[in-house]
Design an enzyme around this catalytic site. Structure first.
Site, PDB file in Angstrom:
ATOM      1  N   ASP A  25      -3.995 -14.362  -3.061  1.00 44.12           N
ATOM      2  CA  ASP A  25      -4.728 -15.326  -3.894  1.00 44.12           C
ATOM      3  C   ASP A  25      -5.938 -14.625  -4.503  1.00 44.12           C
ATOM      4  O   ASP A  25      -6.017 -13.405  -4.485  1.00 44.12           O
ATOM      5  CB  ASP A  25      -5.147 -16.537  -3.033  1.00 44.12           C
ATOM      6  CG  ASP A  25      -5.953 -16.131  -1.805  1.00 44.12           C
ATOM      7  OD1 ASP A  25      -6.497 -14.997  -1.766  1.00 44.12           O
ATOM      8  OD2 ASP A  25      -6.060 -16.942  -0.864  1.00 44.12           O
ATOM      9  N   ASP A  41       7.942   8.575  -6.282  1.00 42.63           N
ATOM     10  CA  ASP A  41       9.088   9.422  -5.936  1.00 42.63           C
ATOM     11  C   ASP A  41       9.383   9.433  -4.442  1.00 42.63           C
ATOM     12  O   ASP A  41      10.157  10.259  -3.958  1.00 42.63           O
ATOM     13  CB  ASP A  41       8.831  10.860  -6.399  1.00 42.63           C
ATOM     14  CG  ASP A  41       7.593  11.471  -5.746  1.00 42.63           C
ATOM     15  OD1 ASP A  41       6.890  10.767  -4.981  1.00 42.63           O
ATOM     16  OD2 ASP A  41       7.317  12.663  -5.989  1.00 42.63           O
ATOM     17  N   HIS A  72       0.306   4.262  -2.606  1.00 41.05           N
ATOM     18  CA  HIS A  72       0.012   5.621  -2.156  1.00 41.05           C
ATOM     19  C   HIS A  72       1.142   6.585  -2.496  1.00 41.05           C
ATOM     20  O   HIS A  72       0.922   7.794  -2.562  1.00 41.05           O
ATOM     21  CB  HIS A  72      -0.327   5.634  -0.670  1.00 41.05           C
ATOM     22  CG  HIS A  72      -1.710   5.156  -0.371  1.00 41.05           C
ATOM     23  ND1 HIS A  72      -2.535   5.748   0.560  1.00 41.05           N
ATOM     24  CD2 HIS A  72      -2.438   4.141  -0.901  1.00 41.05           C
ATOM     25  CE1 HIS A  72      -3.701   5.119   0.585  1.00 41.05           C
ATOM     26  NE2 HIS A  72      -3.659   4.132  -0.282  1.00 41.05           N
ATOM     27  N   ASP A  73       2.337   6.060  -2.722  1.00 40.34           N
ATOM     28  CA  ASP A  73       3.418   6.896  -3.244  1.00 40.34           C
ATOM     29  C   ASP A  73       3.164   7.228  -4.708  1.00 40.34           C
ATOM     30  O   ASP A  73       3.129   8.395  -5.106  1.00 40.34           O
ATOM     31  CB  ASP A  73       4.760   6.160  -3.096  1.00 40.34           C
ATOM     32  CG  ASP A  73       5.926   6.970  -3.662  1.00 40.34           C
ATOM     33  OD1 ASP A  73       5.832   8.226  -3.680  1.00 40.34           O
ATOM     34  OD2 ASP A  73       6.928   6.369  -4.071  1.00 40.34           O
ATOM     35  N   HIS A  75      -6.414  -6.075  -2.285  1.00 43.68           N
ATOM     36  CA  HIS A  75      -7.185  -6.278  -1.054  1.00 43.68           C
ATOM     37  C   HIS A  75      -7.405  -7.762  -0.751  1.00 43.68           C
ATOM     38  O   HIS A  75      -8.190  -8.102   0.123  1.00 43.68           O
ATOM     39  CB  HIS A  75      -8.507  -5.511  -1.115  1.00 43.68           C
ATOM     40  CG  HIS A  75      -8.334  -4.034  -0.978  1.00 43.68           C
ATOM     41  ND1 HIS A  75      -9.378  -3.136  -1.036  1.00 43.68           N
ATOM     42  CD2 HIS A  75      -7.214  -3.280  -0.782  1.00 43.68           C
ATOM     43  CE1 HIS A  75      -8.904  -1.901  -0.879  1.00 43.68           C
ATOM     44  NE2 HIS A  75      -7.604  -1.958  -0.736  1.00 43.68           N
ATOM     45  N   THR A  76      -6.689  -8.628  -1.430  1.00 46.35           N
ATOM     46  CA  THR A  76      -6.646 -10.031  -1.046  1.00 46.35           C
ATOM     47  C   THR A  76      -5.722 -10.245   0.155  1.00 46.35           C
ATOM     48  O   THR A  76      -5.662 -11.336   0.710  1.00 46.35           O
ATOM     49  CB  THR A  76      -6.180 -10.918  -2.219  1.00 46.35           C
ATOM     50  OG1 THR A  76      -6.172 -12.288  -1.790  1.00 46.35           O
ATOM     51  CG2 THR A  76      -4.775 -10.555  -2.672  1.00 46.35           C
ATOM     52  N   ASN A  78      -4.452   8.503   4.173  1.00 46.88           N
ATOM     53  CA  ASN A  78      -3.206   8.036   4.788  1.00 46.88           C
ATOM     54  C   ASN A  78      -3.190   8.074   6.310  1.00 46.88           C
ATOM     55  O   ASN A  78      -2.545   7.240   6.946  1.00 46.88           O
ATOM     56  CB  ASN A  78      -2.028   8.888   4.289  1.00 46.88           C
ATOM     57  CG  ASN A  78      -1.725   8.670   2.816  1.00 46.88           C
ATOM     58  OD1 ASN A  78      -2.091   7.654   2.246  1.00 46.88           O
ATOM     59  ND2 ASN A  78      -1.052   9.639   2.203  1.00 46.88           N
ATOM     60  N   ARG A 128       0.822  -1.209   0.000  1.00 47.12           N
ATOM     61  CA  ARG A 128       0.000   0.000   0.000  1.00 47.12           C
ATOM     62  C   ARG A 128       0.861   1.267   0.000  1.00 47.12           C
ATOM     63  O   ARG A 128       0.504   2.274  -0.632  1.00 47.12           O
ATOM     64  CB  ARG A 128      -0.919  -0.025   1.227  1.00 47.12           C
ATOM     65  CG  ARG A 128      -1.945   1.108   1.274  1.00 47.12           C
ATOM     66  CD  ARG A 128      -2.969   0.837   2.369  1.00 47.12           C
ATOM     67  NE  ARG A 128      -4.033   1.828   2.404  1.00 47.12           N
ATOM     68  CZ  ARG A 128      -4.143   2.769   3.333  1.00 47.12           C
ATOM     69  NH1 ARG A 128      -3.224   2.868   4.295  1.00 47.12           N
ATOM     70  NH2 ARG A 128      -5.136   3.624   3.310  1.00 47.12           N
ATOM     71  N   VAL A 130       0.592   9.836  -6.109  1.00 44.54           N
ATOM     72  CA  VAL A 130       0.773  11.235  -5.703  1.00 44.54           C
ATOM     73  C   VAL A 130       2.149  11.705  -6.174  1.00 44.54           C
ATOM     74  O   VAL A 130       3.169  11.256  -5.654  1.00 44.54           O
ATOM     75  CB  VAL A 130       0.647  11.388  -4.178  1.00 44.54           C
ATOM     76  CG1 VAL A 130       0.751  12.857  -3.776  1.00 44.54           C
ATOM     77  CG2 VAL A 130      -0.685  10.801  -3.690  1.00 44.54           C
ATOM     78  N   ASP A 150     -10.025  -9.843   3.154  1.00 46.14           N
ATOM     79  CA  ASP A 150     -10.713 -11.016   2.621  1.00 46.14           C
ATOM     80  C   ASP A 150     -10.544 -12.156   3.614  1.00 46.14           C
ATOM     81  O   ASP A 150      -9.943 -11.965   4.678  1.00 46.14           O
ATOM     82  CB  ASP A 150     -10.255 -11.369   1.186  1.00 46.14           C
ATOM     83  CG  ASP A 150      -8.982 -12.206   1.100  1.00 46.14           C
ATOM     84  OD1 ASP A 150      -8.302 -12.399   2.134  1.00 46.14           O
ATOM     85  OD2 ASP A 150      -8.648 -12.661  -0.016  1.00 46.14           O
TER      86      ASP A 150
END
Length: 299
Positions: free
Chosen positions: A227, A56, A48-49, A175-176, A76, A44, A52, A220
């Site tokens: 998976d 970097d 999230h890097d 999101h697994t 965040n 994540r 935006v 999940d």
């Protein structure tokens, strides 16, 4: 923020820091074996890097007197984690090859190594990103998709970064693995109707309508294995976040979810390919940016 993959290469550190990749991998493997959830957290961080200002390492910068960093942005705050793992890896690399390996590249490699550590398919990480000297709180708030997003909002958020709807669905399969806080799924389990009723009831026990904001639930039913269970859960109306269930709610992406359930390897391949593309979002290369000595502050 187009794709500049030509400026990155898989062997960027082969002579300047030949043990860079093995050093990152051992740091990730150690952290994930200590706490499996960390694999999801590191994946994540890279996402999230990259969404935006490009990939970097802007997400790692702490607030300074001259700019406010991205860590207090709505997507965040109180949820980004794994900074200590990145710092540990960076300090090992600074001992090995001072001033050579960027924090942005560490994030990209750690994301891949995390997926592999939890059973997912590998991919070749392109390298040579440099680190930003600024961050953008406003871009973090505007560009990262949120847990309350509709399908169209998800499509739009990814389209702004040149991703197709198909790539968005594949990347949502991250999101697994991992966990989410009660504050991100409270509205879903109390208000949404497209949710399995026993699933909603079981979640309410640890996520009251008031309080318990930081209580966690797995994204999940196999949150430490990379998976296709995430997509199976969506078919059963057991997506944890509103934005998750939007991918299987009578809309245009239902067929792709079904495809990932019936052909798990197609998900792994699509995910790996989309991750390579995400790692190519607006990197700083050549003489732009810098190689930070500490990932949390500019030089």
């Amino acid at each position: 923020m187009g794709i500049v993959s030509s400026q990155l290469s898989s062997n960027f550190y082969s002579t300047t820091c030949p043990n860079a990749l093995s050093t990152i991998k051992s740091g990730v493997d150690s952290a994930v074996s200590n706490e499996a959830r960390m694999g999801a957290s590191l994946l994540r961080l890279h996402f999230h890097d990259c969404f935006v200002q490009g990939c970097d390492a802007s997400v790692l910068l702490n607030d300074t007197s001259s700019f406010t960093g991205e860590q207090t942005a709505r997507p965040n705050v109180n949820s980004l984690r794994g900074f200590g793992v990145i710092d540990d890896i960076k300090s090992q690399l600074e001992s090995l090859c001072p001033g050579v390996v960027s924090c942005a590249d560490i994030l990209a490699v750690a994301a891949r190594d995390s997926v592999v550590a939890l059973g997912g398919q590998s991919w070749t990480v392109q390298l040579g990103r440099r680190d930003s000297t600024t961050a953008s709180l406003s871009s973090a708030n505007s560009d990262l998709p949120g847990f309350a997003s509709t399908l169209q909002q998800l499509v739009d958020a990814f389209s702004r970064k040149d991703f197709t709807t198909e790539e968005m669905v594949a990347l949502s399969g991250s999101h697994t693995i991992g966990q989410a806080s009660c504050s991100t799924f409270r509205a879903r389990i109390y208000n949404d109707t497209n949710i399995d009723s026993s699933f909603a009831t079981s979640l309410r026990a640890n996520c009251p309508s008031v309080g318990g904001d930081r209580n966690l639930a797995p994204l999940d039913t196999t949150p430490t294995t990379f998976d296709n269970t995430y997509f199976q859960n969506l078919q059963s109306q057991k997506g944890l976040l509103h934005s998750d269930q939007e991918l299987f709610n009578g809309g245009s992406t239902d067929s792709q979810v079904n495809g990932y359930v019936s052909n798990p390897s197609s998900f792994q391949t699509d995910f790996a390919n989309a991750m390579v593309k995400m790692g190519n979002l607006g990197p700083l290369t050549g003489s732009t940016g810098e190689i930070r000595t500490d990932c949390w502050k500019t030089n």
